[in-house]
Scaffold this motif. Structure first.
Motif, mmCIF file in Angstrom:
data_model
loop_
_atom_site.group_PDB
_atom_site.id
_atom_site.type_symbol
_atom_site.label_atom_id
_atom_site.label_comp_id
_atom_site.label_asym_id
_atom_site.label_seq_id
_atom_site.Cartn_x
_atom_site.Cartn_y
_atom_site.Cartn_z
ATOM 1 N N LYS A 143 9.261 6.892 2.428
ATOM 2 C CA LYS A 143 10.785 5.713 1.838
ATOM 3 C C LYS A 143 9.696 5.025 0.564
ATOM 4 C CE LYS A 143 12.246 6.404 5.909
ATOM 5 N NZ LYS A 143 12.072 6.020 7.520
ATOM 6 N N LEU A 144 8.699 5.303 0.657
ATOM 7 C CA LEU A 144 7.547 4.568 -0.299
ATOM 8 C C LEU A 144 8.518 4.246 -2.054
ATOM 9 C CD1 LEU A 144 5.271 3.058 -1.005
ATOM 10 C CD2 LEU A 144 3.597 4.728 -1.528
ATOM 11 N N GLN A 145 9.052 5.294 -2.725
ATOM 12 C CA GLN A 145 9.540 5.554 -4.066
ATOM 13 C C GLN A 145 10.750 4.542 -3.872
ATOM 14 O OE1 GLN A 145 10.170 9.673 -5.665
ATOM 15 N NE2 GLN A 145 11.355 8.518 -7.582
ATOM 16 N N ALA A 146 11.190 4.375 -2.850
ATOM 17 C CA ALA A 146 12.991 3.573 -2.644
ATOM 18 C C ALA A 146 12.319 2.290 -2.531
ATOM 19 C CB ALA A 146 13.548 4.242 -1.889
ATOM 20 N N PHE A 169 1.192 -4.505 5.385
ATOM 21 C CA PHE A 169 0.522 -3.755 6.068
ATOM 22 C C PHE A 169 0.751 -2.223 6.909
ATOM 23 C CE2 PHE A 169 5.033 -4.678 7.789
ATOM 24 C CZ PHE A 169 5.117 -3.951 8.491
ATOM 25 N N PRO A 170 -0.171 -2.064 7.845
ATOM 26 C CA PRO A 170 -1.887 -2.449 7.975
ATOM 27 C C PRO A 170 -2.475 -2.195 6.325
ATOM 28 C CG PRO A 170 -1.797 0.277 8.949
ATOM 29 C CD PRO A 170 0.098 -0.320 8.125
ATOM 30 N N GLY A 171 -3.431 -3.370 6.687
ATOM 31 C CA GLY A 171 -3.877 -3.750 5.109
ATOM 32 C C GLY A 171 -5.821 -2.171 4.754
ATOM 33 N N SER A 172 -5.323 -1.661 5.529
ATOM 34 C CA SER A 172 -6.670 -0.932 5.715
ATOM 35 C C SER A 172 -7.446 -0.186 6.906
ATOM 36 C CB SER A 172 -8.670 -2.042 5.632
ATOM 37 O OG SER A 172 -8.917 -2.255 6.374
ATOM 38 N N PRO A 178 0.489 2.800 -6.562
ATOM 39 C CA PRO A 178 -0.634 3.092 -6.579
ATOM 40 C C PRO A 178 -1.837 2.955 -5.803
ATOM 41 C CG PRO A 178 -0.014 2.381 -8.348
ATOM 42 C CD PRO A 178 1.084 2.055 -8.134
ATOM 43 N N ARG A 179 -1.829 1.806 -4.972
ATOM 44 C CA ARG A 179 -3.178 1.319 -4.697
ATOM 45 C C ARG A 179 -2.675 1.787 -2.891
ATOM 46 N NH1 ARG A 179 -3.807 -3.564 -7.491
ATOM 47 N NH2 ARG A 179 -3.274 -4.942 -6.030
ATOM 48 N N LEU A 180 -1.749 1.723 -2.853
ATOM 49 C CA LEU A 180 -1.387 1.913 -1.145
ATOM 50 C C LEU A 180 -1.687 3.139 -0.354
ATOM 51 C CD1 LEU A 180 2.017 0.546 -0.715
ATOM 52 C CD2 LEU A 180 0.534 -1.101 0.125
ATOM 53 N N GLN A 181 -2.283 2.878 0.654
ATOM 54 C CA GLN A 181 -2.351 4.391 1.246
ATOM 55 C C GLN A 181 -1.690 4.059 2.891
ATOM 56 O OE1 GLN A 181 -6.862 4.684 1.856
ATOM 57 N NE2 GLN A 181 -6.348 4.269 -0.204
ATOM 58 N N MET A 182 -0.575 4.976 2.796
ATOM 59 C CA MET A 182 0.099 5.163 4.403
ATOM 60 C C MET A 182 -0.736 5.164 5.367
ATOM 61 S SD MET A 182 2.584 4.280 2.202
ATOM 62 C CE MET A 182 3.691 3.807 2.826
#
Length: 241
Positions: free
Chosen positions: A142-145, A171-174, A198-202
């Protein structure tokens, strides 16, 4: 009035209950509004219930939205909370000045004047939107939405007559146990929004409660700084959503 707009699919699984955290926010005069993201029925009964309970405990509003409707829902929620904030403030003034407890009690001609004032304030008042984004593993499809919704919201805020700012957390942060991370401090620069995703890591966990506590702490530190440095009483004159 300070508010948080939480975007999540529910089902927190780490740390303090988000309902308890939302109640703490409300006790600190921070309203929590929640947009629940659903897609093809994958938001279970527990997630839906949690979303409603978070908003109820936080004194705010909740809405469920499919990904294709998310942008409209986020913009609608933002506008509705602004209008609600202004209506509450106007109603308090009416009660003090005229003895009326609501706009509906006014004569029709006066009611129309008050509604026009509310509409004008909705468009021209300074606005701040504190966004808290669920970046857990279940939100990955759902990240693109979510990204499109926030970009559209930023453009919508920029088109207002009044000044608008956003602060963004996820969240979560890291991977190192950080419950929540601030991506943007208060800014009116929508270009900053584009650099977040672009920096988010699910990741797998969903520490919704601890993330809410993180944003509460952010507000309280800002209030302390205002009182210490600005010589004010700590009350914010902005409408913060």
């Amino acid at each position: 009035m300070k508010q948080i707009l939480l975007i999540t699919d529910g089902c927190s699984n780490v740390g303090v209950s988000p309902v308890v955290a939302a109640a703490q926010a409300y006790a600190a005069q921070i309203t929590v509004n929640v947009v629940g993201v659903i897609d093809h029925g994958d938001l279970g009964e527990f997630g839906s219930s949690e979303i409603e309970e978070i908003a109820r405990a936080g004194g705010g509003l909740s809405r469920l939205s499919h990904t294709r409707q998310l942008s409209q829902t986020v913009q609608m929620m933002t506008r509705k909370t602004v209008v609600q904030t202004i209506q509450n403030a106007v109603s308090r003034e009416l009660k003090q000045v005229l003895g009326h407890s609501s706009i509906e009690e006014l004569p029709p001609e006066k009611r129309g004047e008050v509604v026009r004032v509310i509409d004008d304030l909705t468009e021209t008042s300074k606005l701040r939107v504190a966004l808290l984004i669920d970046a857990s593993a279940s939100m990955k499809p759902k990240l693109q939405a979510v990204e499109e919704a926030i970009r559209d919201l930023a453009l919508s805020l920029q088109s207002r007559q009044g000044s608008s700012e956003m602060a963004v957390f996820h969240f979560p942060g890291s991977a190192y146990g950080e419950d929540c991370k601030m991506d943007l401090d208060w800014t009116s620069n929508i270009n900053g929004i584009h650099s977040i995703f672009p920096r988010l890591q699910m990741r797998g966990t969903t520490p919704t409660g601890p993330a809410l506590l993180h944003v509460i702490d952010f507000y309280q530190k800002a209030d302390y700084g205002n009182r210490k440095n600005d010589g004010t009483d700590g009350m914010m004159s902005d409408y913060v959503v």
